[in-house]
Design a protein around this motif. Sequence first.
Motif, short mmCIF file in Angstrom:
data_model
loop_
_atom_site.label_atom_id
_atom_site.label_comp_id
_atom_site.label_asym_id
_atom_site.label_seq_id
_atom_site.Cartn_x
_atom_site.Cartn_y
_atom_site.Cartn_z
N ASN A 106 11.94 58.59 21.17
CA ASN A 106 12.79 58.65 22.35
C ASN A 106 12.17 57.88 23.51
O ASN A 106 12.86 57.18 24.25
CB ASN A 106 13.08 60.09 22.75
CG ASN A 106 14.11 60.14 23.86
OD1 ASN A 106 15.25 59.74 23.67
ND2 ASN A 106 13.69 60.59 25.03
N ARG A 107 10.86 57.98 23.68
CA ARG A 107 10.18 57.27 24.77
C ARG A 107 10.34 55.75 24.61
O ARG A 107 10.52 55.03 25.59
CB ARG A 107 8.72 57.66 24.84
CG ARG A 107 8.53 59.05 25.39
CD ARG A 107 7.07 59.37 25.63
NE ARG A 107 6.94 60.81 25.75
CZ ARG A 107 6.22 61.58 24.95
NH1 ARG A 107 5.50 61.05 23.97
NH2 ARG A 107 6.19 62.88 25.13
N LEU A 108 10.25 55.26 23.37
CA LEU A 108 10.44 53.82 23.14
C LEU A 108 11.86 53.40 23.47
O LEU A 108 12.07 52.34 24.08
CB LEU A 108 10.08 53.45 21.70
CG LEU A 108 8.58 53.43 21.40
CD1 LEU A 108 8.34 53.40 19.89
CD2 LEU A 108 7.91 52.24 22.07
N LEU A 109 12.85 54.20 23.08
CA LEU A 109 14.24 53.90 23.45
C LEU A 109 14.39 53.87 24.97
O LEU A 109 15.05 52.98 25.52
CB LEU A 109 15.20 54.91 22.84
CG LEU A 109 15.42 54.82 21.33
CD1 LEU A 109 16.23 56.00 20.83
CD2 LEU A 109 16.09 53.51 20.95
N CYS A 148 23.23 69.02 20.01
CA CYS A 148 22.68 67.72 19.62
C CYS A 148 22.30 66.86 20.82
O CYS A 148 23.06 66.73 21.77
CB CYS A 148 23.69 66.97 18.75
SG CYS A 148 22.99 65.48 18.04
N GLN A 149 21.13 66.28 20.72
CA GLN A 149 20.69 65.23 21.63
C GLN A 149 20.27 64.07 20.74
O GLN A 149 19.43 64.24 19.85
CB GLN A 149 19.51 65.69 22.49
CG GLN A 149 19.89 66.77 23.48
CD GLN A 149 18.69 67.14 24.34
OE1 GLN A 149 17.66 67.53 23.82
NE2 GLN A 149 18.83 67.00 25.63
N VAL A 150 20.89 62.94 20.96
CA VAL A 150 20.65 61.80 20.08
C VAL A 150 20.47 60.53 20.92
O VAL A 150 21.16 60.32 21.90
CB VAL A 150 21.80 61.65 19.05
CG1 VAL A 150 23.13 61.40 19.72
CG2 VAL A 150 21.50 60.58 18.03
N GLY A 151 19.50 59.73 20.52
CA GLY A 151 19.30 58.42 21.13
C GLY A 151 19.73 57.38 20.11
O GLY A 151 19.68 57.62 18.90
N TRP A 152 20.17 56.22 20.60
CA TRP A 152 20.61 55.18 19.68
C TRP A 152 20.45 53.81 20.29
O TRP A 152 20.30 53.67 21.50
CB TRP A 152 22.05 55.40 19.22
CG TRP A 152 23.03 55.71 20.31
CD1 TRP A 152 23.50 56.94 20.67
CD2 TRP A 152 23.67 54.79 21.19
NE1 TRP A 152 24.38 56.84 21.71
CE2 TRP A 152 24.50 55.52 22.05
CE3 TRP A 152 23.61 53.41 21.34
CZ2 TRP A 152 25.28 54.92 23.04
CZ3 TRP A 152 24.37 52.81 22.33
CH2 TRP A 152 25.20 53.57 23.16
N ILE A 153 20.47 52.82 19.39
CA ILE A 153 20.40 51.43 19.83
C ILE A 153 21.26 50.58 18.90
O ILE A 153 21.20 50.72 17.68
CB ILE A 153 18.93 50.94 19.87
CG1 ILE A 153 18.82 49.51 20.39
CG2 ILE A 153 18.26 51.09 18.52
CD1 ILE A 153 17.39 49.09 20.69
#
Length: 163
Positions: free
Chosen positions: A134-137, A98-103
């Motif tokens: 992902n780029r926006l994060l 898993c690769q996950v981005g978050w905010i």
Amino acid sequence: MAYYINGTNPRNSEFVSTQLFRVNSCYAIDEGREETRHEPGLLIRRPEGRRDYQLLYIWRGQGKYLLSGRERLLPAGTVILYAPGVPQIYSYRPEYRCQVGWIHFTGTLAEPLLQRSGLMDAPVAQVGELPEINRLLLRIVRELQRQETQYEDQVTAYFIELV
């Protein structure tokens, strides 16, 4: 490698703001770097949730999430929204890759934007594998790191585009 920004208090990023929009913390995968995976047995357990919102995007692999009392293995391309006070219980195992981005975010603009996007009514959405999320994060993280003139406005604009 990933980038991470924490709110002004390094011990607690959980904050509710009356500002238009505020990022409490954010994590994005640096696409140009070697793959990153979560360590064995990583479990996030917040049975009372948090006071802010959290939006996660599964970039690669899969993650296991407890949602509405049911455990679900969610694939890449899934967006998950946790509203304030909603239990947050999820895990990543090495085999999930898993690769996950978050905010984590707050502010008076947050709920109306989420309502218009439909995420408040359907907090789990399969949107597909979209590199732009992902780029926006990553852009949000970089603006928060640099803190150049009017960076808060730029962060808000990126978030609006993200939602």
